[in-house]
Design a protein around this motif. Sequence first.
Motif, short mmCIF file in Angstrom:
data_model
loop_
_atom_site.label_atom_id
_atom_site.label_comp_id
_atom_site.label_asym_id
_atom_site.label_seq_id
_atom_site.Cartn_x
_atom_site.Cartn_y
_atom_site.Cartn_z
N LEU A 171 0.72 -1.13 0.03
CA LEU A 171 0.29 0.01 -0.16
C LEU A 171 1.07 1.23 0.04
CD1 LEU A 171 -2.63 -1.03 2.74
CD2 LEU A 171 -2.63 -1.19 0.26
N PRO A 172 0.59 2.12 -0.97
CA PRO A 172 1.59 3.26 -1.08
C PRO A 172 1.70 4.30 -0.06
CG PRO A 172 -0.05 3.67 -2.56
CD PRO A 172 -0.46 2.13 -2.05
N ASP A 173 0.47 4.38 0.70
CA ASP A 173 0.55 5.54 1.51
C ASP A 173 0.60 5.23 3.00
OD1 ASP A 173 0.00 7.23 -0.81
OD2 ASP A 173 -2.02 6.79 -0.97
N VAL A 174 0.99 4.05 3.37
CA VAL A 174 1.22 3.53 4.72
C VAL A 174 2.06 4.49 5.41
CG1 VAL A 174 1.88 1.71 6.17
CG2 VAL A 174 0.59 1.33 4.06
N VAL A 175 3.30 4.70 4.87
CA VAL A 175 4.38 5.57 5.32
C VAL A 175 4.63 6.30 4.20
CG1 VAL A 175 6.40 5.77 6.48
CG2 VAL A 175 5.03 3.93 7.34
N PRO A 176 4.88 7.82 4.36
CA PRO A 176 5.31 8.77 3.46
C PRO A 176 6.83 8.21 2.79
CG PRO A 176 5.28 9.79 5.52
CD PRO A 176 4.60 8.58 5.65
N GLY A 177 7.07 8.76 1.71
CA GLY A 177 8.20 8.32 0.99
C GLY A 177 9.61 8.28 1.74
N LYS A 178 10.32 9.38 2.19
CA LYS A 178 11.60 9.48 2.58
C LYS A 178 11.50 8.65 3.84
CE LYS A 178 13.60 13.71 0.26
NZ LYS A 178 14.44 14.69 0.65
N GLU A 179 10.44 8.96 4.79
CA GLU A 179 10.18 8.48 6.24
C GLU A 179 10.33 6.70 5.94
OE1 GLU A 179 10.66 7.73 10.12
OE2 GLU A 179 10.96 9.62 8.77
N ARG A 180 9.39 6.29 4.75
CA ARG A 180 9.25 4.91 4.51
C ARG A 180 10.80 4.08 4.01
NH1 ARG A 180 4.87 2.23 0.66
NH2 ARG A 180 5.22 0.00 1.11
N LEU A 181 11.47 5.04 3.30
CA LEU A 181 12.90 4.32 3.05
C LEU A 181 13.86 4.40 4.23
CD1 LEU A 181 15.11 3.55 0.91
CD2 LEU A 181 15.58 6.20 0.64
N ARG A 182 13.79 5.25 5.05
CA ARG A 182 14.34 5.25 6.47
C ARG A 182 13.78 4.06 7.07
NH1 ARG A 182 14.02 10.40 9.87
NH2 ARG A 182 15.28 9.00 11.37
N LEU A 183 12.65 3.89 7.42
CA LEU A 183 12.13 2.56 7.95
C LEU A 183 12.45 1.23 7.24
CD1 LEU A 183 10.18 1.53 10.00
CD2 LEU A 183 8.30 1.87 8.69
N LYS A 184 12.35 1.17 6.00
CA LYS A 184 12.85 -0.04 5.21
C LYS A 184 14.32 -0.21 5.52
CE LYS A 184 11.58 -0.55 0.91
NZ LYS A 184 10.99 -0.35 -0.40
N ILE A 185 15.22 0.61 5.63
CA ILE A 185 16.64 0.41 5.78
C ILE A 185 16.95 -0.15 7.23
CG2 ILE A 185 18.84 1.60 5.92
CD1 ILE A 185 17.83 3.54 3.81
N SER A 186 16.32 0.79 8.06
CA SER A 186 16.28 0.21 9.50
C SER A 186 16.16 -1.09 9.76
CB SER A 186 15.47 1.26 10.32
OG SER A 186 16.06 2.45 10.17
N VAL A 187 14.91 -1.55 9.19
CA VAL A 187 14.42 -2.88 9.37
C VAL A 187 15.27 -3.69 8.73
CG1 VAL A 187 12.59 -4.43 8.66
CG2 VAL A 187 12.04 -2.13 9.60
N LEU A 188 15.84 -3.42 7.39
CA LEU A 188 16.57 -4.39 6.57
C LEU A 188 17.83 -4.71 7.32
CD1 LEU A 188 17.59 -5.75 4.14
CD2 LEU A 188 18.36 -3.72 3.34
N ILE A 189 18.50 -3.68 8.00
CA ILE A 189 19.80 -4.02 8.49
C ILE A 189 19.70 -4.92 9.91
CG2 ILE A 189 20.99 -1.96 7.51
CD1 ILE A 189 20.75 -0.56 10.31
N GLU A 190 18.65 -4.80 10.64
CA GLU A 190 18.37 -5.78 11.64
C GLU A 190 18.28 -6.99 11.34
OE1 GLU A 190 14.95 -3.95 14.02
OE2 GLU A 190 16.08 -2.06 13.96
N ILE A 191 17.24 -7.03 10.25
CA ILE A 191 17.16 -8.45 9.82
C ILE A 191 18.46 -9.22 9.04
CG2 ILE A 191 16.10 -9.87 7.82
CD1 ILE A 191 13.50 -8.02 8.32
N LEU A 192 19.06 -8.27 8.63
CA LEU A 192 20.48 -8.76 8.20
C LEU A 192 21.34 -9.37 9.12
CD1 LEU A 192 21.88 -6.12 5.41
CD2 LEU A 192 21.24 -8.53 5.16
N LEU A 193 21.41 -8.62 10.53
CA LEU A 193 22.17 -9.18 11.56
C LEU A 193 21.55 -10.24 12.15
CD1 LEU A 193 24.83 -8.68 13.58
CD2 LEU A 193 23.36 -7.35 14.88
N GLN A 194 20.12 -10.32 12.38
CA GLN A 194 19.47 -11.54 12.85
C GLN A 194 19.98 -12.87 11.74
OE1 GLN A 194 15.42 -10.11 12.85
NE2 GLN A 194 15.54 -9.26 14.72
N ALA A 195 19.99 -12.30 10.50
CA ALA A 195 20.09 -13.73 9.62
C ALA A 195 21.47 -14.16 9.82
CB ALA A 195 19.91 -13.28 8.33
#
Length: 325
Positions: A279-303
């Motif tokens: 869904l495109p409007d769950v989180v606005p553009g730049k803030e959504r990218l920040r959120l994706k990056i933050s989630v991704l790096i945590e998952i990388l370390l968990q993996a």
Amino acid sequence: ISDSSFYESSREDSFTIKDLPVYSSHHAERDLIEWHVKTLTIYLEQMMHHRTLQGGITRSPLQGRSKDLIRASCPFDELSETIPMPNPVRPRSPTHSMNDQDNAMLSDRTVHQLRDFVTIIAQSYRQNHFHNFARATHTAMFMHKFLQEIHKRGPPGRHDDCLLAVDSDPQIQLALMFAALIHDADHPGVTNEQLAQERPDFSKVYKGRLLAEQHALELSWELITDKGFECLQKCLFSTRSEMLRFRQIMVNLVLATDQSDKELIGVRSLRWEEGFSSLPDVVPGKERLRLKISVLIEILLQAADLSHTMQPWDIYLRWTKKQYM
């Protein structure tokens, strides 16, 4: 050595992942320490090179105690939904190598301090069946491999904006490697619930949450910000803002390695849904990218932390037995 071949060639004279000891003898531990020093040197030089390209300076931001710059009473209180992002985020050149000849070189004194730091961290690991220095090295090896695979993906596709950001951000990569190294430092070999019963002082200081993870982070942070590591500090963070950002990334990463806190698991699941929802409007553009990056790096370390579960049967069996038996 090119970045694509470093992972293999750096291990030829010492060991392979399959040969990693369950317990670190003196000789084996020395080899593991040297692997960390060699690998972290590459990421530090990449960070320095990036800083130079951005017109940055290299000086120590620690004009007083680092704790004076951190207002939270414990790392748990520092957890943030997203990490600060540099602006602008610029991709690396396709021809850039992680240990490019043009990268800034660490001084001998800095390498010496890096080796001292890794050695002290290695010695802080106890001779546990599972949470030991050999396993921390296993985690770091796979983190290094994950970062290489991200780099190999080349130009980003429509869904790879967060991968591009990670590949373009040497400080994130450096923090991932440091977090992999220190995330179980001085781990007592028991669950946080058991640790709270055995060490009520820990429970009080860390507010009853993620005791082992917070302790590992605080122990390592006290060490890296010691005045005896000034040269290393200048490479890690050249300004106050760089230091605070590195600290924030480390807090989010290390505390993410605890996967038993049900409340935090729920929060992470919600962040994933918000960041990667179709869904495109769950989180606005730049803030959504920040959120994706933050989630991704945590998952990388968990993996990386659980990478033994994705290995050939003999490696999986060896580490799983040590975890549960």
